[in-house]
Design a protein around this motif. Structure first.
Motif, PDB file in Angstrom:
ATOM      1  N   CYS A  88       0.867  -1.174   0.000  1.00 52.07           N
ATOM      2  CA  CYS A  88       0.000   0.000   0.000  1.00 52.07           C
ATOM      3  C   CYS A  88       0.909   1.231   0.000  1.00 52.07           C
ATOM      4  O   CYS A  88       1.833   1.319   0.817  1.00 52.07           O
ATOM      5  N   SER A  89       0.683   2.162  -0.894  1.00 50.63           N
ATOM      6  CA  SER A  89       1.570   3.313  -1.018  1.00 50.63           C
ATOM      7  C   SER A  89       1.455   4.243   0.185  1.00 50.63           C
ATOM      8  O   SER A  89       0.355   4.510   0.684  1.00 50.63           O
ATOM      9  N   THR A  90       2.591   4.760   0.625  1.00 52.19           N
ATOM     10  CA  THR A  90       2.628   5.813   1.637  1.00 52.19           C
ATOM     11  C   THR A  90       3.143   7.114   1.029  1.00 52.19           C
ATOM     12  O   THR A  90       2.817   8.201   1.522  1.00 52.19           O
ATOM     13  N   SER A  91       3.927   7.011  -0.048  1.00 45.88           N
ATOM     14  CA  SER A  91       4.393   8.203  -0.758  1.00 45.88           C
ATOM     15  C   SER A  91       4.820   7.806  -2.163  1.00 45.88           C
ATOM     16  O   SER A  91       5.195   6.661  -2.420  1.00 45.88           O
ATOM     17  N   PHE A  92       4.732   8.771  -3.066  1.00 50.81           N
ATOM     18  CA  PHE A  92       5.142   8.534  -4.446  1.00 50.81           C
ATOM     19  C   PHE A  92       5.646   9.853  -5.017  1.00 50.81           C
ATOM     20  O   PHE A  92       4.939  10.861  -4.994  1.00 50.81           O
ATOM     21  N   GLU A  93       6.875   9.848  -5.518  1.00 56.07           N
ATOM     22  CA  GLU A  93       7.480  11.055  -6.069  1.00 56.07           C
ATOM     23  C   GLU A  93       7.989  10.774  -7.474  1.00 56.07           C
ATOM     24  O   GLU A  93       8.596   9.741  -7.727  1.00 56.07           O
ATOM     25  N   ARG A  94       7.722  11.697  -8.372  1.00 54.19           N
ATOM     26  CA  ARG A  94       8.217  11.522  -9.733  1.00 54.19           C
ATOM     27  C   ARG A  94       8.800  12.830 -10.256  1.00 54.19           C
ATOM     28  O   ARG A  94       8.245  13.907 -10.070  1.00 54.19           O
ATOM     29  N   THR A  95       9.966  12.691 -10.889  1.00 53.40           N
ATOM     30  CA  THR A  95      10.632  13.799 -11.563  1.00 53.40           C
ATOM     31  C   THR A  95      10.836  13.371 -13.007  1.00 53.40           C
ATOM     32  O   THR A  95      11.527  12.375 -13.271  1.00 53.40           O
ATOM     33  N   THR A  96      10.216  14.074 -13.936  1.00 48.46           N
ATOM     34  CA  THR A  96      10.257  13.652 -15.335  1.00 48.46           C
ATOM     35  C   THR A  96      10.735  14.783 -16.229  1.00 48.46           C
ATOM     36  O   THR A  96      10.435  15.958 -15.988  1.00 48.46           O
ATOM     37  N   SER A  97      11.456  14.387 -17.266  1.00 47.13           N
ATOM     38  CA  SER A  97      11.906  15.322 -18.286  1.00 47.13           C
ATOM     39  C   SER A  97      11.775  14.627 -19.635  1.00 47.13           C
ATOM     40  O   SER A  97      12.539  13.706 -19.937  1.00 47.13           O
ATOM     41  N   HIS A  98      10.783  15.044 -20.410  1.00 51.24           N
ATOM     42  CA  HIS A  98      10.537  14.479 -21.742  1.00 51.24           C
ATOM     43  C   HIS A  98      10.681  15.612 -22.757  1.00 51.24           C
ATOM     44  O   HIS A  98       9.786  16.461 -22.885  1.00 51.24           O
ATOM     45  N   GLY A  99      11.815  15.643 -23.437  1.00 51.84           N
ATOM     46  CA  GLY A  99      12.066  16.764 -24.323  1.00 51.84           C
ATOM     47  C   GLY A  99      12.134  18.053 -23.514  1.00 51.84           C
ATOM     48  O   GLY A  99      12.892  18.157 -22.557  1.00 51.84           O
ATOM     49  N   SER A 100      11.322  19.025 -23.880  1.00 48.88           N
ATOM     50  CA  SER A 100      11.320  20.308 -23.170  1.00 48.88           C
ATOM     51  C   SER A 100      10.334  20.333 -22.012  1.00 48.88           C
ATOM     52  O   SER A 100      10.279  21.310 -21.259  1.00 48.88           O
ATOM     53  N   HIS A 101       9.563  19.265 -21.846  1.00 51.28           N
ATOM     54  CA  HIS A 101       8.554  19.240 -20.794  1.00 51.28           C
ATOM     55  C   HIS A 101       9.114  18.576 -19.540  1.00 51.28           C
ATOM     56  O   HIS A 101       9.603  17.448 -19.578  1.00 51.28           O
ATOM     57  N   THR A 102       9.058  19.291 -18.426  1.00 50.94           N
ATOM     58  CA  THR A 102       9.548  18.741 -17.159  1.00 50.94           C
ATOM     59  C   THR A 102       8.443  18.827 -16.103  1.00 50.94           C
ATOM     60  O   THR A 102       7.554  19.683 -16.182  1.00 50.94           O
ATOM     61  N   ALA A 103       8.513  17.934 -15.139  1.00 51.81           N
ATOM     62  CA  ALA A 103       7.538  17.938 -14.051  1.00 51.81           C
ATOM     63  C   ALA A 103       8.175  17.328 -12.815  1.00 51.81           C
ATOM     64  O   ALA A 103       9.054  16.455 -12.905  1.00 51.81           O
ATOM     65  N   HIS A 104       7.737  17.813 -11.663  1.00 50.70           N
ATOM     66  CA  HIS A 104       8.214  17.265 -10.381  1.00 50.70           C
ATOM     67  C   HIS A 104       7.061  17.370  -9.395  1.00 50.70           C
ATOM     68  O   HIS A 104       6.572  18.473  -9.118  1.00 50.70           O
ATOM     69  N   GLU A 105       6.628  16.245  -8.901  1.00 48.34           N
ATOM     70  CA  GLU A 105       5.528  16.260  -7.947  1.00 48.34           C
ATOM     71  C   GLU A 105       5.639  15.079  -6.993  1.00 48.34           C
ATOM     72  O   GLU A 105       6.332  14.096  -7.271  1.00 48.34           O
ATOM     73  N   LYS A 106       4.928  15.212  -5.889  1.00 49.95           N
ATOM     74  CA  LYS A 106       4.945  14.162  -4.875  1.00 49.95           C
ATOM     75  C   LYS A 106       3.554  14.004  -4.289  1.00 49.95           C
ATOM     76  O   LYS A 106       2.851  14.992  -4.063  1.00 49.95           O
ATOM     77  N   GLU A 107       3.168  12.751  -4.092  1.00 52.47           N
ATOM     78  CA  GLU A 107       1.929  12.439  -3.380  1.00 52.47           C
ATOM     79  C   GLU A 107       2.278  11.772  -2.048  1.00 52.47           C
ATOM     80  O   GLU A 107       3.081  10.828  -2.035  1.00 52.47           O
ATOM     81  N   THR A 108       1.680  12.242  -0.984  1.00 52.37           N
ATOM     82  CA  THR A 108       1.824  11.645   0.337  1.00 52.37           C
ATOM     83  C   THR A 108       0.458  11.134   0.765  1.00 52.37           C
ATOM     84  O   THR A 108      -0.526  11.887   0.714  1.00 52.37           O
ATOM     85  N   ILE A 109       0.404   9.878   1.168  1.00 50.55           N
ATOM     86  CA  ILE A 109      -0.891   9.254   1.459  1.00 50.55           C
ATOM     87  C   ILE A 109      -1.097   9.152   2.966  1.00 50.55           C
ATOM     88  O   ILE A 109      -0.253   8.596   3.683  1.00 50.55           O
ATOM     89  N   ASP A 110      -2.209   9.692   3.422  1.00 51.10           N
ATOM     90  CA  ASP A 110      -2.652   9.539   4.805  1.00 51.10           C
ATOM     91  C   ASP A 110      -3.619   8.363   4.810  1.00 51.10           C
ATOM     92  O   ASP A 110      -4.794   8.509   4.463  1.00 51.10           O
ATOM     93  N   ARG A 111      -3.144   7.198   5.195  1.00 48.15           N
ATOM     94  CA  ARG A 111      -3.964   5.996   5.095  1.00 48.15           C
ATOM     95  C   ARG A 111      -5.091   5.986   6.119  1.00 48.15           C
ATOM     96  O   ARG A 111      -6.131   5.361   5.887  1.00 48.15           O
ATOM     97  N   ASP A 112      -4.906   6.665   7.239  1.00 49.86           N
ATOM     98  CA  ASP A 112      -5.974   6.720   8.240  1.00 49.86           C
ATOM     99  C   ASP A 112      -7.195   7.466   7.710  1.00 49.86           C
ATOM    100  O   ASP A 112      -8.341   7.130   8.034  1.00 49.86           O
ATOM    101  N   ARG A 113      -6.950   8.473   6.880  1.00 50.98           N
ATOM    102  CA  ARG A 113      -8.048   9.267   6.323  1.00 50.98           C
ATOM    103  C   ARG A 113      -8.372   8.890   4.880  1.00 50.98           C
ATOM    104  O   ARG A 113      -9.321   9.420   4.307  1.00 50.98           O
ATOM    105  N   SER A 114      -7.559   8.001   4.267  1.00 54.27           N
ATOM    106  CA  SER A 114      -7.717   7.638   2.853  1.00 54.27           C
ATOM    107  C   SER A 114      -7.686   8.889   1.972  1.00 54.27           C
ATOM    108  O   SER A 114      -8.527   9.088   1.094  1.00 54.27           O
ATOM    109  N   VAL A 115      -6.656   9.717   2.213  1.00 54.59           N
ATOM    110  CA  VAL A 115      -6.491  10.968   1.471  1.00 54.59           C
ATOM    111  C   VAL A 115      -5.043  11.069   0.995  1.00 54.59           C
ATOM    112  O   VAL A 115      -4.107  10.747   1.734  1.00 54.59           O
TER     113      VAL A 115
END
Length: 237
Positions: A88-115
């Motif tokens: 079960c995920s507790t965190s997920f981070e991705r840093t991507t660079s595809h050509g000129s498009h870049t992105a960096h984001e992170k999801e943190t999961i609060d499993r007690d609240r399912s959020v």
């Protein structure tokens, strides 16, 4: 006399004793490092990829890095997943660079609240919360979850996974398929093919995963689409 008889027979007893089975290696039995060549279906080399699974107590830290591309279009991705022992995920981070498009984001999961809390790092930086299933799996954790399920003789059921938002995924077993890795002179290998259909909103796309028939269900080949065309990650042995 008894002692002499045992000594005389001991070499025969040693050879007659069944050899102990070696402990299984790879995920989910042990930490694991897998290295892949990234290629076009034609065999043209695009770069390399690396997958790592490390225990963190009873939990798992998973990562995937891709460094590939063609002249004028580079792909540099890093995905990092933290999960419980049940994947079960507790965190997920991705840093991507595809050509000129870049992105960096992170999801943190609060499993007690399912959020899940999504945080973006860019000129449009922001933070938002959204509901997720109780044991949501991010896209990378899902690959390892599918391995565990296949190792237990099951195909993963349809579900929502986390990749910036919730997206739907369905896995279909494609049966046994023989593939040849990395070069045409390699020994063909019988694999189990799983086709994952992902719905990200306006369209579907498919990822084919070819699992070895070992205890770890090692992914030998992963084929997926990119903007520059379909590519494959093939395990380097």
């Amino acid at each position: 006399m008894r002692t002499l008889l045992i000594l005389a027979l001991s070499p025969l007893l040693i050879h007659a004793a069944p050899a102990s089975n070696p402990a299984p290696t790879g995920f989910p039995f042990a930490d694991e490092d897998l290295n892949y060549a990234v290629t076009f279906p034609s065999g043209i080399s695009l770069g390399e990829a690396h997958m790592h699974a490390k225990h963190a107590g009873a939990n798992w830290n998973l990562s995937l890095t891709i460094d590939a591309g063609v002249p004028g279009y580079a792909v540099k991705d890093t995905y990092v997943s933290g999960t419980t022992a049940d994947l079960c995920s507790t965190s997920f981070e991705r840093t991507t660079s595809h050509g000129s498009h870049t992105a960096h984001e992170k999801e943190t999961i609060d499993r007690d609240r399912s959020v899940a809390t999504r945080t973006t790092v860019s000129k449009d930086a922001g933070k938002s919360d959204f509901p997720v299933p109780a044991c949501v799996k991010d896209a990378l954790a899902y690959v390892y979850y599918a391995r565990r399920e296949m190792g237990q003789g099951r195909v993963p059921g349809p579900q929502q996974i986390l990749f910036g938002k919730l997206i739907s995924i369905r896995a279909d077993y494609g049966g046994a398929e023989t593939i040849t890795l990395n070069n045409k002179n390699a020994v063909p290998v019988v694999t189990d093919k799983l086709t994952c259909t992902i719905n990200a909103g306006s369209s579907d796309f498919k990822i084919d995963v070819f699992f070895a028939r070992d205890a770890a269900r090692t992914p030998l080949r992963i084929s997926a689409p990119l903007a520059m065309g379909k590519f494959s990650m093939e395990l380097l042995r």
